[in-house]
Design a protein around this motif. Structure first.
Motif, PDB file in Angstrom:
ATOM      1  N   ILE A  20      -8.777  17.007   0.916  1.00  0.00           N
ATOM      2  CA  ILE A  20      -7.589  16.513   0.206  1.00  0.00           C
ATOM      3  C   ILE A  20      -6.608  17.664  -0.030  1.00  0.00           C
ATOM      4  O   ILE A  20      -5.399  17.515   0.177  1.00  0.00           O
ATOM      5  N   ALA A  40      -2.823  17.760   1.622  1.00  0.00           N
ATOM      6  CA  ALA A  40      -1.882  17.301   0.594  1.00  0.00           C
ATOM      7  C   ALA A  40      -0.429  17.524   0.982  1.00  0.00           C
ATOM      8  O   ALA A  40       0.423  16.659   0.756  1.00  0.00           O
ATOM      9  N   PRO A  62       0.281  13.741   3.658  1.00  0.00           N
ATOM     10  CA  PRO A  62       0.025  13.083   2.370  1.00  0.00           C
ATOM     11  C   PRO A  62      -0.662  11.724   2.519  1.00  0.00           C
ATOM     12  O   PRO A  62      -1.442  11.336   1.645  1.00  0.00           O
ATOM     13  N   ALA A  63      -0.354  10.998   3.605  1.00  0.00           N
ATOM     14  CA  ALA A  63      -1.004   9.700   3.791  1.00  0.00           C
ATOM     15  C   ALA A  63      -2.511   9.882   3.995  1.00  0.00           C
ATOM     16  O   ALA A  63      -3.322   9.133   3.443  1.00  0.00           O
ATOM     17  N   HIS A  65      -4.096  10.760   0.744  1.00  0.00           N
ATOM     18  CA  HIS A  65      -4.260   9.570  -0.097  1.00  0.00           C
ATOM     19  C   HIS A  65      -5.502   8.776   0.330  1.00  0.00           C
ATOM     20  O   HIS A  65      -6.266   8.308  -0.516  1.00  0.00           O
ATOM     21  N   GLU A  66      -5.682   8.610   1.642  1.00  0.00           N
ATOM     22  CA  GLU A  66      -6.867   7.896   2.141  1.00  0.00           C
ATOM     23  C   GLU A  66      -8.149   8.620   1.732  1.00  0.00           C
ATOM     24  O   GLU A  66      -9.120   7.982   1.302  1.00  0.00           O
ATOM     25  N   LYS A 113      -8.525  10.513  -0.829  1.00  0.00           N
ATOM     26  CA  LYS A 113      -8.696  10.371  -2.275  1.00  0.00           C
ATOM     27  C   LYS A 113      -9.306   9.017  -2.605  1.00  0.00           C
ATOM     28  O   LYS A 113     -10.202   8.926  -3.468  1.00  0.00           O
ATOM     29  N   LEU A 114      -8.851   7.958  -1.937  1.00  0.00           N
ATOM     30  CA  LEU A 114      -9.419   6.633  -2.176  1.00  0.00           C
ATOM     31  C   LEU A 114     -10.911   6.608  -1.824  1.00  0.00           C
ATOM     32  O   LEU A 114     -11.728   6.024  -2.551  1.00  0.00           O
TER      33      LEU A 114
END
Length: 779
Positions: A664, A668, A672-673, A676-677, A679-680
């Motif tokens: 991440i 970052a 960023p996409a 984000h994935e 992080k989910l």
């Protein structure tokens, strides 16, 4: 998700194509160039998740449900459009998975197999060695068939797509073992012919056909390869799977236009050795492991498999094997396997069978896509149940040890037995059953001679092939060799006994020896009948045990029915030889034998070479004590294995959290996409892992818990890069168990100085830094 409407969408960029614009609004177009309809990503994801939970849910059924929710009539075109969109959606998800794998550095060869199960494969430095290192099972299943295109109506649309992952073994890799069984059988036949040659000192005594091929008769997949055929209707006849003991699928292969041929388990073993061997030994459960081990030993894999792969007959299936086979292959009597039942494939097939109705008429690609999706969802479920699995197994093992130890103390006082006695009983029973082997009749040699005499006739009138001709000639030569060897032995015996003239029919010596030979044949027939009935008695005792489920009793019942036919044949053979004795012995009826077997008093044993009714290992109480001893022993092994698996699982979950944190941070700014994935996925994993750790903590509260929930270091894993990274919140659950009495381990004087959840000073410092940095941005 279930709404249907007509809307106009404005492109975000002047040159943006329609499908991209539609996707940015949360929909996936059903056509690539000029789409007029689209399906929401939420609907596609809903179907993917629901299908993973219920494989029977087909696209058609899901679309029918959507139509019903919208109060509209169902149209077949909706399922076709949804199927096309779902293919694209899966392509997108696969691409995202590849990006995530690259970010996490998990795209190396065989990474999936090497990390399929944390508890089984995440080996740590300094842990107690396990032997076998990995417990797995393999088996075939014929539910996931695929109908051949030649039997379908309409014109077939070509689809060259194939599976996306390394889950499957290719047909080419499987087919390299297609001739292994034939070659192995030739080796076995050659060894048998060598054993059949009579030596100077002994007469040949061979294992009877029933002992040799009982599994081939009872288990279809143990029979000759030529019998394992399948209807031409099916291009693919099922799958052959290998799973670890926690239920994670390690590898699959398709069974193509055949039944469960030996080339499929050979291909599985080859892949297992390539990925895990030779440093990791594997105990591989297979319902015909007893027969498969012979094929494996004589195959090209034999030298590589020796010392790496060992066979086990699964606990449930084992009760349908004969008693001799159980003593050698059942997990109850095998060192190091703990309380594992090796029935994981059956549980997976029970779940995957629901997929059959939706894939039988699909394309080969869609079938593989559905299987890959099912396995991916299954993997998530099995990981989420890892903590519960460990807790349940730990509790079961402790219960067995506590109750079994008390029972063994009572047996020791009443029967005056020790652990050494129980081990000896097992050896004596094995030796007894091996000793009851019928000698082969001369029927085989007579048939070989008759076949050779009529060889020309068979060639002309029956049209036998070259292979059949070679077989007849080979068997005739083997019979001739045995005859010549026997004649040589006879000549030597005549010289040793100073026999001037050979005994002929009618001479007193000949008559006397014929009587002795009749007694010998009678004894051998009696031995065979005795062996079958004794095995039946032991199986009947299992059938009456408390706690056996209906399916297990049914399985044992089928085995007894099959064995009853063998007893009928043995009884007929016994009566034939009993009638030929001088004076003749009374014949036995089927009813008499079954009554003796049912009440456990087989008086026929008095006429056998040895009466086992007074043998300790045949006594019901001693047998119960022996079973209890081995059950406790396996339970202690289970505790040892779980104590190794607990820190493995805990360490793997923390390392996974750290890997995601690193990825991440790296993505970052530039991606960023992707960040984000990641992080989910990290949030989901942390939620699952928190649940697993809660189960581990619950296990640590069990009375008798001897393990530790601690963070270790994976063998070959560089952990220095993660020293400054935060640990997940659930890591504070960790620590040593209190054994159920609130006290720490008396042998560890430093427990009070340690921080729970850490295994070293570095780990403790990392945890303190994590707590100090709560609420702050960390680099």
């Amino acid at each position: 998700m279930v709404e249907s409407s007509t809307i106009s969408l404005t492109p975000f960029e002047p040159t943006e194509i329609a499908t991209v614009t539609i996707a940015k609004y949360g929909y996936l177009a059903t056509a690539p160039l000029f789409p007029s309809q689209a399906i929401s990503f939420r609907a596609l994801e809903a179907y993917r998740v629901l299908h993973g939970a219920c494989p029977r849910l087909s696209i058609q059924a899901f679309c029918q449900g959507l139509s019903g929710l919208r109060l509209e009539p169902y149209r077949h075109v909706l399922a076709e459009q949804f199927s096309s969109a779902f293919d694209v959606y899966n392509d997108i998800l696969h691409y995202v998975d590849q990006l995530v794998a690259a970010a996490l550095r998990r795209n190396t060869p065989n990474w999936r197999m090497l990390n399929a199960c944390a508890a089984c494969l995440y080996r740590l430095e300094g842990e107690k060695p396990l032997k076998p290192g990995l417990l797995a099972s393999m088996d075939g299943n014929s539910s996931l068939k695929l109908v051949d295109d030649a039997f379908r109506s309409g014109q077939t649309r070509p689809d060259e797509r194939t599976w996306r992952t390394d889950l499957f073994i290719t047909a080419e890799e499987v087919d390299q073992f297609k001739d292994e069984v034939h070659n192995a059988q030739k080796e076995v036949d050659g060894e048998d012919e060598e054993r059949e040659v009579i030596s100077e000192d002994t007469l040949p005594i061979e294992e009877p056909a029933e002992s040799k091929s009982v599994c081939a008769e009872r288990w279809r997949n143990a029979g000759p390869e030529a019998r394992k055929k399948m209807f031409a209707l099916f291009a693919t006849t099922g799958i052959f799977a290998c799973l670890c003991r926690h239920g994670q699928v390690l590898v699959l292969c398709d069974m193509i236009c055949s039944g469960e041929l030996m080339k499929y388990p050979l291909a599985i073993v080859n892949r297992v050795i390539d990925v895990y061997g030779p440093e990791l030994s594997v105990a591989l459960g297979y319902d015909i492991a007893c027969e498969f081990s012979k094929t494996l030993g004589h195959s090209s894999l034999g030298p590589r498999a020796e010392g790496v792969v060992s066979g086990v007959v699964p606990a449930f299936h084992g009760h349908s094997h004969n008693r001799r086979c159980q003593l050698d292959w059942h997990p109850m009597y095998l060192e190091g396997v703990g309380k594992e039942d090796f029935e994981g494939c059956e549980r997976f097939f029970s779940h995957s069978n629901g997929l059959a109705s939706a894939t039988r008429l699909s394309t080969a690609f869609h079938r593989h896509q559905a299987i890959e999706g099912l396995v991916a969802r299954w993997a998530l479920l099995k990981h989420a149940e890892s903590g519960r699995f460990i807790f349940n197994n730990y509790r079961q093992a402790l219960t067995i040890i506590n109750e079994g130890t008390r029972a063994l103390d009572i047996y020791a006082r009443e029967l005056k037995t020790t652990p050494e006695d129980y081990k000896r009983y097992l050896v004596e029973e094995r030796e007894y059953l091996r000793g009851l082997m019928a000698e082969p009749a001369d029927i085989k040699d007579r048939a070989a001679v008759e076949d050779y005499k009529t060889l020309d006739y068979q060639i002309v009138h029956d049209g036998i092939t070259g292979r059949e001709i070679s077989r007849i000639q080979r068997e005739y030569l083997a019979a001739q060799t045995r005859l010549e060897s026997a004649e040589e032995v006879v000549r030597r015996l005549e010289d040793m006994l100073d026999i001037d003239s050979r005994w002929m029919p009618g001479t007193p010596e000949y008559i006397k020896m014929m009587v002795a030979l009749g007694q010998r044949r009678y004894r051998r027939a009696l031995d065979n009948l005795e062996r079958l009935v004794v095995q039946r008695l032991f199986e009947l005792s299992k059938l009456g045990m408390n706690g056996l489920g209906y399916k297990l009793r049914e399985k044992i019942g089928h085995a007894l029915k099959a064995r009853a036919e063998a007893i009928r044949k043995a009884l007929a053979e016994y009566n034939r030889h009993a009638k030929a004795l001088i004076p003749p012995r009374p014949e036995l009826s089927w009813t008499e034998v079954m009554e003796m077997a049912s009440i456990g008093e087989f008086d026929l044993l008095r006429d056998a070479r040895q009466d086992i009714r007074e043998k300790p290992w045949a006594n019901r109480s001693h047998r119960a004590a022996t079973a209890t001893y081995f059950n406790v022993k396996r339970a202690r092994e289970e505790i040892d294995r779980l104590n190794v698996e607990i820190p493995r699982l805990f360490t793997a979950m923390i390392d996974d959290h750290i890997d995601h944190h690193d990825a991440i941070q790296a993505a970052a700014d530039k991606e960023p996409a992707l960040a984000h994935e990641l992080k989910l996925r990290q949030q989901y994993n942390d939620a699952v892992n928190a649940k697993n750790v809660a189960w581990l903590q619950k296990a640590s509260k069990l009375h008798g818990f001897t393990g530790r929930i601690e963070y270790g270091k994976r063998i070959g894993h560089n952990a220095s890069r993660s020293d400054a990274l935060p640990l997940p919140s659930w890591a504070t659950y960790a620590g040593s168990g209190d054994g159920g009495n609130g006290s720490a381990d008396d042998d560890d004087d430093d427990d009070d100085d340690d921080i729970q959840g850490t295994g070293s000073t570095t780990d403790a410092t990392r945890l303190v830094n994590f707590i100090d940095g709560l609420g702050k941005d960390m680099d």
